[in-house]
Design a protein around this motif. Sequence first.
Motif, mmCIF file in Angstrom:
data_model
loop_
_atom_site.group_PDB
_atom_site.id
_atom_site.type_symbol
_atom_site.label_atom_id
_atom_site.label_comp_id
_atom_site.label_asym_id
_atom_site.label_seq_id
_atom_site.Cartn_x
_atom_site.Cartn_y
_atom_site.Cartn_z
ATOM 1 N N HIS A 31 18.291 -8.047 7.527
ATOM 2 C CA HIS A 31 18.068 -7.463 6.205
ATOM 3 C C HIS A 31 17.308 -6.148 6.370
ATOM 4 C CE1 HIS A 31 13.895 -8.771 6.561
ATOM 5 N NE2 HIS A 31 14.369 -9.920 6.988
ATOM 6 N N SER A 32 17.211 -5.404 5.304
ATOM 7 C CA SER A 32 16.477 -4.137 5.330
ATOM 8 C C SER A 32 14.984 -4.407 5.443
ATOM 9 C CB SER A 32 16.748 -3.345 4.049
ATOM 10 O OG SER A 32 18.105 -3.036 3.935
ATOM 11 N N ARG A 33 14.305 -3.505 6.148
ATOM 12 C CA ARG A 33 12.854 -3.596 6.253
ATOM 13 C C ARG A 33 12.261 -2.286 5.747
ATOM 14 N NH1 ARG A 33 11.612 -5.383 12.265
ATOM 15 N NH2 ARG A 33 12.647 -3.395 12.594
ATOM 16 N N PHE A 34 11.071 -2.373 5.147
ATOM 17 C CA PHE A 34 10.466 -1.223 4.503
ATOM 18 C C PHE A 34 9.049 -1.002 4.991
ATOM 19 C CE2 PHE A 34 13.516 -3.103 1.657
ATOM 20 C CZ PHE A 34 14.278 -2.006 1.290
ATOM 21 N N GLY A 35 8.671 0.266 5.057
ATOM 22 C CA GLY A 35 7.308 0.636 5.400
ATOM 23 C C GLY A 35 6.914 1.860 4.593
ATOM 24 N N ILE A 36 5.638 2.019 4.387
ATOM 25 C CA ILE A 36 5.150 3.188 3.644
ATOM 26 C C ILE A 36 3.911 3.717 4.345
ATOM 27 C CG2 ILE A 36 3.817 1.764 2.030
ATOM 28 C CD1 ILE A 36 4.467 3.942 -0.105
ATOM 29 N N ALA A 37 3.842 5.036 4.461
ATOM 30 C CA ALA A 37 2.684 5.702 5.058
ATOM 31 C C ALA A 37 1.973 6.474 3.954
ATOM 32 C CB ALA A 37 3.127 6.638 6.166
ATOM 33 N N LEU A 38 0.727 6.123 3.721
ATOM 34 C CA LEU A 38 -0.075 6.777 2.692
ATOM 35 C C LEU A 38 -1.372 7.274 3.311
ATOM 36 C CD1 LEU A 38 0.137 4.217 -0.231
ATOM 37 C CD2 LEU A 38 1.150 6.452 -0.173
ATOM 38 N N GLY A 39 -1.682 8.501 3.063
ATOM 39 C CA GLY A 39 -2.959 9.050 3.493
ATOM 40 C C GLY A 39 -3.797 9.412 2.284
ATOM 41 N N LYS A 40 -4.951 9.973 2.558
ATOM 42 C CA LYS A 40 -5.827 10.358 1.455
ATOM 43 C C LYS A 40 -5.246 11.489 0.632
ATOM 44 C CE LYS A 40 -10.282 8.737 2.949
ATOM 45 N NZ LYS A 40 -11.678 9.098 3.198
ATOM 46 N N ALA A 41 -4.277 12.215 1.178
ATOM 47 C CA ALA A 41 -3.641 13.288 0.403
ATOM 48 C C ALA A 41 -2.825 12.709 -0.749
ATOM 49 C CB ALA A 41 -2.740 14.122 1.306
ATOM 50 N N ALA A 42 -2.277 11.518 -0.551
ATOM 51 C CA ALA A 42 -1.477 10.879 -1.600
ATOM 52 C C ALA A 42 -2.359 10.449 -2.767
ATOM 53 C CB ALA A 42 -0.722 9.679 -1.039
ATOM 54 N N ALA A 43 -3.499 9.871 -2.452
ATOM 55 C CA ALA A 43 -4.462 9.454 -3.478
ATOM 56 C C ALA A 43 -5.808 9.260 -2.787
ATOM 57 C CB ALA A 43 -4.018 8.167 -4.146
ATOM 58 N N LYS A 44 -6.827 9.833 -3.337
ATOM 59 C CA LYS A 44 -8.141 9.746 -2.705
ATOM 60 C C LYS A 44 -8.718 8.339 -2.753
ATOM 61 C CE LYS A 44 -9.378 14.551 -3.279
ATOM 62 N NZ LYS A 44 -10.335 15.513 -3.791
ATOM 63 N N SER A 45 -8.444 7.634 -3.815
ATOM 64 C CA SER A 45 -8.998 6.301 -4.005
ATOM 65 C C SER A 45 -8.140 5.252 -3.292
ATOM 66 C CB SER A 45 -9.058 5.984 -5.501
ATOM 67 O OG SER A 45 -9.292 4.621 -5.711
ATOM 68 N N ALA A 46 -8.781 4.371 -2.535
ATOM 69 C CA ALA A 46 -8.058 3.288 -1.867
ATOM 70 C C ALA A 46 -7.384 2.369 -2.883
ATOM 71 C CB ALA A 46 -9.017 2.484 -0.984
ATOM 72 N N VAL A 47 -7.996 2.220 -4.032
ATOM 73 C CA VAL A 47 -7.417 1.382 -5.087
ATOM 74 C C VAL A 47 -6.074 1.959 -5.531
ATOM 75 C CG1 VAL A 47 -7.752 0.543 -7.445
ATOM 76 C CG2 VAL A 47 -9.673 0.563 -5.853
ATOM 77 N N LYS A 48 -6.004 3.273 -5.711
ATOM 78 C CA LYS A 48 -4.753 3.916 -6.114
ATOM 79 C C LYS A 48 -3.714 3.840 -5.005
ATOM 80 C CE LYS A 48 -6.568 7.110 -9.535
ATOM 81 N NZ LYS A 48 -6.684 8.511 -9.942
ATOM 82 N N ARG A 49 -4.145 4.011 -3.749
ATOM 83 C CA ARG A 49 -3.198 3.919 -2.627
ATOM 84 C C ARG A 49 -2.618 2.512 -2.538
ATOM 85 N NH1 ARG A 49 -7.225 6.933 0.011
ATOM 86 N NH2 ARG A 49 -7.876 5.140 1.247
ATOM 87 N N ASN A 50 -3.443 1.506 -2.705
ATOM 88 C CA ASN A 50 -2.949 0.126 -2.663
ATOM 89 C C ASN A 50 -2.020 -0.178 -3.832
ATOM 90 O OD1 ASN A 50 -4.252 -0.497 -0.273
ATOM 91 N ND2 ASN A 50 -6.103 -1.203 -1.315
ATOM 92 N N ALA A 51 -2.317 0.366 -5.003
ATOM 93 C CA ALA A 51 -1.434 0.173 -6.158
ATOM 94 C C ALA A 51 -0.080 0.827 -5.900
ATOM 95 C CB ALA A 51 -2.080 0.748 -7.411
ATOM 96 N N LEU A 52 -0.091 1.994 -5.275
ATOM 97 C CA LEU A 52 1.154 2.679 -4.940
ATOM 98 C C LEU A 52 1.967 1.859 -3.935
ATOM 99 C CD1 LEU A 52 2.858 5.207 -5.359
ATOM 100 C CD2 LEU A 52 1.535 6.320 -3.572
ATOM 101 N N LYS A 53 1.293 1.278 -2.960
ATOM 102 C CA LYS A 53 1.979 0.411 -1.983
ATOM 103 C C LYS A 53 2.602 -0.798 -2.668
ATOM 104 C CE LYS A 53 -1.168 1.303 1.838
ATOM 105 N NZ LYS A 53 -2.102 0.668 2.768
ATOM 106 N N ARG A 54 1.846 -1.424 -3.565
ATOM 107 C CA ARG A 54 2.390 -2.597 -4.264
ATOM 108 C C ARG A 54 3.614 -2.231 -5.089
ATOM 109 N NH1 ARG A 54 -3.096 -3.626 -4.933
ATOM 110 N NH2 ARG A 54 -3.057 -2.776 -7.043
ATOM 111 N N THR A 55 3.565 -1.090 -5.777
ATOM 112 C CA THR A 55 4.713 -0.633 -6.561
ATOM 113 C C THR A 55 5.913 -0.412 -5.653
ATOM 114 O OG1 THR A 55 3.258 0.444 -8.154
ATOM 115 C CG2 THR A 55 5.547 1.158 -8.122
ATOM 116 N N PHE A 56 5.693 0.254 -4.519
ATOM 117 C CA PHE A 56 6.773 0.524 -3.569
ATOM 118 C C PHE A 56 7.411 -0.774 -3.072
ATOM 119 C CE2 PHE A 56 8.021 0.896 0.899
ATOM 120 C CZ PHE A 56 9.055 1.818 0.781
ATOM 121 N N PHE A 57 6.607 -1.708 -2.615
ATOM 122 C CA PHE A 57 7.153 -2.945 -2.060
ATOM 123 C C PHE A 57 7.804 -3.830 -3.127
ATOM 124 C CE2 PHE A 57 4.251 -1.983 1.533
ATOM 125 C CZ PHE A 57 5.227 -1.891 2.502
ATOM 126 N N HIS A 58 7.300 -3.785 -4.347
ATOM 127 C CA HIS A 58 7.914 -4.553 -5.431
ATOM 128 C C HIS A 58 9.324 -4.030 -5.719
ATOM 129 C CE1 HIS A 58 8.189 -6.982 -9.031
ATOM 130 N NE2 HIS A 58 8.573 -5.898 -9.683
#
Length: 79
Positions: A8-35
């Motif tokens: 099956h397909s596998r997914f990964g995401i690379a997020l740095g502080k440039a994407a969002a300074k707050s870890a909370v926002k980066r984690n929310a973005l990851k959850r949205t992506f994986f969902h």
Amino acid sequence: MFEGVARHSRFGIALGKAAAKSAVKRNALKRTFFHIAEDVRNKLPRRDFLMMAGKGSGELIKDEQRKELEELFKRFAKW
């Protein structure tokens, strides 16, 4: 996108502080992506997908993030 040997397909995401300074926002973005990735997994070719989120990605409203990711996965489905 990489040729995969998985069943099956596998997914990964690379997020740095440039994407969002707050870890909370980066984690929310990851959850949205994986969902969204789980929703479209069966529609995509069996490959490995790695997304690199750019500067300001975390500043988008969740609906805008979802819309952009869905459009991206639709383009992948055509490959």
